[in-house]
Design an enzyme around this catalytic site. Structure first.
Site, mmCIF file in Angstrom:
data_model
loop_
_atom_site.group_PDB
_atom_site.id
_atom_site.type_symbol
_atom_site.label_atom_id
_atom_site.label_comp_id
_atom_site.label_asym_id
_atom_site.label_seq_id
_atom_site.Cartn_x
_atom_site.Cartn_y
_atom_site.Cartn_z
ATOM 1 N N HIS A 61 76.079 -101.236 29.577
ATOM 2 C CA HIS A 61 74.646 -101.376 29.837
ATOM 3 C C HIS A 61 73.973 -100.188 29.151
ATOM 4 C CE1 HIS A 61 75.215 -104.640 32.637
ATOM 5 N NE2 HIS A 61 76.037 -103.920 33.380
ATOM 6 N N GLU A 78 79.877 -106.481 30.271
ATOM 7 C CA GLU A 78 78.530 -106.711 30.811
ATOM 8 C C GLU A 78 77.452 -106.173 29.868
ATOM 9 O OE1 GLU A 78 78.051 -105.318 34.823
ATOM 10 O OE2 GLU A 78 80.105 -105.822 35.400
ATOM 11 N N ASN A 108 87.039 -102.317 36.088
ATOM 12 C CA ASN A 108 85.774 -102.432 35.361
ATOM 13 C C ASN A 108 84.819 -101.332 35.814
ATOM 14 O OD1 ASN A 108 84.014 -103.994 33.573
ATOM 15 N ND2 ASN A 108 82.873 -104.562 35.407
ATOM 16 N N GLU A 145 83.730 -100.508 39.482
ATOM 17 C CA GLU A 145 82.923 -99.296 39.674
ATOM 18 C C GLU A 145 83.512 -98.362 40.729
ATOM 19 O OE1 GLU A 145 78.863 -100.545 40.284
ATOM 20 O OE2 GLU A 145 78.802 -101.621 38.372
ATOM 21 N N ASP A 158 74.294 -105.336 27.659
ATOM 22 C CA ASP A 158 72.902 -105.616 27.346
ATOM 23 C C ASP A 158 72.289 -104.347 26.764
ATOM 24 O OD1 ASP A 158 72.606 -104.138 29.764
ATOM 25 O OD2 ASP A 158 72.308 -105.970 30.915
#
Length: 646
Positions: free
Chosen positions: A400, A429, A365, A322, A431
């Site tokens: 996300h 990651e 990432n 990030e 979801d």
């Protein structure tokens, strides 16, 4: 986290041949919970509760949530001091407990948390069950969360603490219990056997390697990512003192079960202890040559130790995490890392990681890489660093997302952007939240949301599988809905973002990945999205605005703003303006770009959300400060035209 004996309920396992349609949150109907703890304080005693330090714990009849008694905690001198209850002989390893307690301040306001302290070999660790929740003296507030004890301990206590102040507080009506576990469904296809183009993984904590969780994990997934156990605060909490108490059990489980491991993460602006950015003079670091040299020395020492710890057992590392902020002209996040060391912290992290783990693939990432501005800044950074010889092997896309955003086309553009760089790409990651805004909250996930979620998983995995040479792994950020970070972020509410429900049973989302023919046919693109149980702005005027405070604490708050374009023509750009009546100041805003002069605020679109169709909506959120009071703005204008306020 959780624990207790299980009952055999094999008859409740769903047969694989049953058609999958819109479903409720959990597979078994009307499960009967078993209560293991209650504290109602109706007998005039403290019922075994004690303080964590020198605070005073006493029975009280001043206020009560139920009956006439409660527990009063006074004389607190630190925020972490509060009422504490020994649960060592009550909670058993591997059982998922739901813990509920009612909290009320004696005066004033604060945010309360429900936490657990556990000790193994004399070393204390802390787990958060419920995050910061606004509490006042005017009403009782319920804190409810789930906890699974995943390791052997000699000390285990549940406690209530606050975030900012040390005021007196009351608690009442604590309960703890569990629902007997259902067996893992063995008669359904394993995700890893259906998706063969790339490994499919799950992020894990200690709770995911015990009992039924461990069985579910090994049945369906090829790889794991330790979600927090390899981060800086977990591995080097104080300088040059390394500990792997959280990571070792996860790594041992992965090795014993043939699971590949993604290492996450060596460098991040969050979950990094404050000592890392403290200079030799004891002051916060600044952009001096001395501070930069010390920071990079600490980074190198940390990276060498952690990256080399497990040798070839970790084949992929998220080296930096990030680092992009698309609101900055150069696209680079102004973290303490960057402020002190510039891009040299990224260069150093990758160089040292290559030296310490020469076998591993090294990744950069980030989240929201489907947003064009962020995607392009990340592309430019990777292109620059690769040209300099920095050993970046791949880009990680966090993904996300929610049931309405982003589109498949936007996600495809994200993948296509990085193909010319000739590097690997991984979904790191993933979801899919059932919520589309911070103002929504459901006691249980609605069936239409779960069905829409299944479509999203179906379509996203179908897209990823079109890139078997580019997408080299897909990892879900969690194993099942009983343990997801989205329960507390961006607001506290129960989410259901994964393939398996809170009782580890397959959801429609699972079938969206494993066998899309078993879910209902997707609605046409013109069909309306599932509706939510939230109020909508009135259909009058050319625009309508909803302003909602979603969290509040002493001196600060979080708010969401949504406006609807009620005009007959689409907007290609927008500016929403208002006046704060209480002198509030915005400190951070997302989903837009803001300016503030005194009480006057103007928020404009960013590159990716300027277009708003006729009848369409746009939204943004922000963090702010307040003193005295925090009234909502009374009026808004959109591009200079007055709006209706919902």
């Amino acid at each position: 986290m959780r624990a207790l004996p299980k009952l055999a309920l094999a008859a409740l396992v769903a047969a694989a041949s049953v058609a999958v349609v819109a479903a409720t949150a959990d597979a078994a109907a009307d499960p009967i919970p078993i209560t293991v703890l209650t504290s109602d304080f109706e007998d005039g005693t403290v019922q075994g509760w004690a303080g964590r330090s020198a605070e005073t714990i006493a029975h009280s009849t001043a206020v009560a949530h139920g009956g006439t008694g409660s527990l009063l905690v006074s004389g607190r001198t630190a925020t972490w001091q509060g009422p504490s209850l020994d649960v060592l002989d009550t909670f058993e390893k591997g059982t998922a407990y739901t813990i509920s307690v009612w909290v009320r301040m004696a005066s004033g306001s604060d945010s309360a948390r429900l936490s657990v302290e556990r000790r193994t070999g004399g070393v204390a660790s802390y787990d958060q069950i419920v995050g910061n929740t606004a509490v006042t003296s005017g009403a009782w507030v319920n804190l409810t969360g789930r906890y699974t004890l995943a390791t052997d301990v000699e000390f285990l206590r549940v406690y209530v603490e606050t975030a900012s102040t040390t005021g007196d507080l009351h608690i009442d009506d604590l309960t703890a219990g569990y629902v007997p576990a259902l067996p893992v469904q063995t008669g359904i296809p394993s995700v890893k056997d259906v998706v063969t183009e790339f490994p499919v993984g799950a992020a894990i904590t200690g709770a995911e390697i015990v009992t039924e969780h461990g069985q579910l994990l090994t049945k369906h997934f090829d790889s794991v990512t330790p979600g927090n156990a390899l981060k800086w605060d977990a591995t080097e909490p104080s300088e040059n003192t390394f500990t792997y108490a959280q990571a070792d059990p996860l790594m041992a489980f992965a090795k014993a079960n043939g699971l590949a491991v993604r290492g996450h993460t060596l460098v991040w602006h969050n979950q990094t202890p404050s000592w890392v950015f403290t200079g030799a003079d004891g002051q916060p670091m600044t952009a001096t040559a001395e501070d930069k040299a010390l920071l990079l020395e600490r980074l190198e020492n940390h990276t060498r130790n952690v990256a080399a710890r497990y040798g070839t057992d970790i084949g992929v590392w998220d080296v930096v995490n990030e680092v992009i902020d698309e609101s900055q002209p150069d696209g680079l996040r102004r973290s303490s890392w960057f402020d002190v060391a510039g891009l040299d912290y990224i260069r150093t992290a990758f160089r040292v990681a290559r030296e310490a783990a020469p076998h591993a693939k090294l990744y950069i990432n980030d989240y929201n890489t489907n947003v064009p501005a962020k995607r392009d800044h990340l592309f430019n950074l990777v292109q620059q660093l690769k040209a300099e010889g920095v050993p970046i092997d791949g880009v990680g896309h966090q993904v996300h997302i929610n049931i309405n955003w982003p589109t498949v086309a936007e996600t495809k553009a994200m993948i296509d952007k990085f193909v010319p760089l000739g590097i690997d790409q991984q979904v790191t990651e993933m979801d899919v939240s059932i919520y589309t805004g911070n103002s929504e909250s459901f006691p249980t996930p609605p069936a239409d949301r779960l069905l829409k979620q299944a479509y999203v998983y179906r379509d996203m995995f179908a897209l990823f599988r079109q890139y078997p040479g580019e997408i080299t792994s897909v990892t879900l950020w969690g194993l099942a809905d009983d343990n997801t970070w989205l329960d507390t972020f961006p607001v506290t509410r129960k989410d259901a973002p994964l393939l398996f429900d809170t009782r580890l049973q397959a959801k429609p989302a699972y079938w969206g990945v494993a066998d899309p023919s078993r879910i209902e046919t997707s609605p046409s693109p013109s069909s309306p999205s599932p509706s939510a149980s939230v109020s909508q702005p009135p259909v009058t005027g050319s625009c309508a605005v909803t302003y909602k405070v979603t969290g509040s604490w002493p001196g600060g708050f979080q708010a969401d703003v949504t406006f609807t374009n009620r005009g007959s023509t689409p907007l290609t750009s927008w500016k929403l303006a208002w006046q704060f009546a209480g002198g509030q100041q915005i400190s951070q805003l997302w989903g837009g770009a803001h300016t503030q002069s005194g009480t006057a605020v103007t928020v404009g679109n960013v590159a990716w959300n300027g277009s708003v169709a006729a009848g369409g909506t746009a939204s943004f959120g922000f963090l702010g400060s307040w003193t005295g009071s925090n009234p909502a703005p009374a009026a808004f204008t959109l591009n200079g035209t007055a709006c209706t306020v919902a």
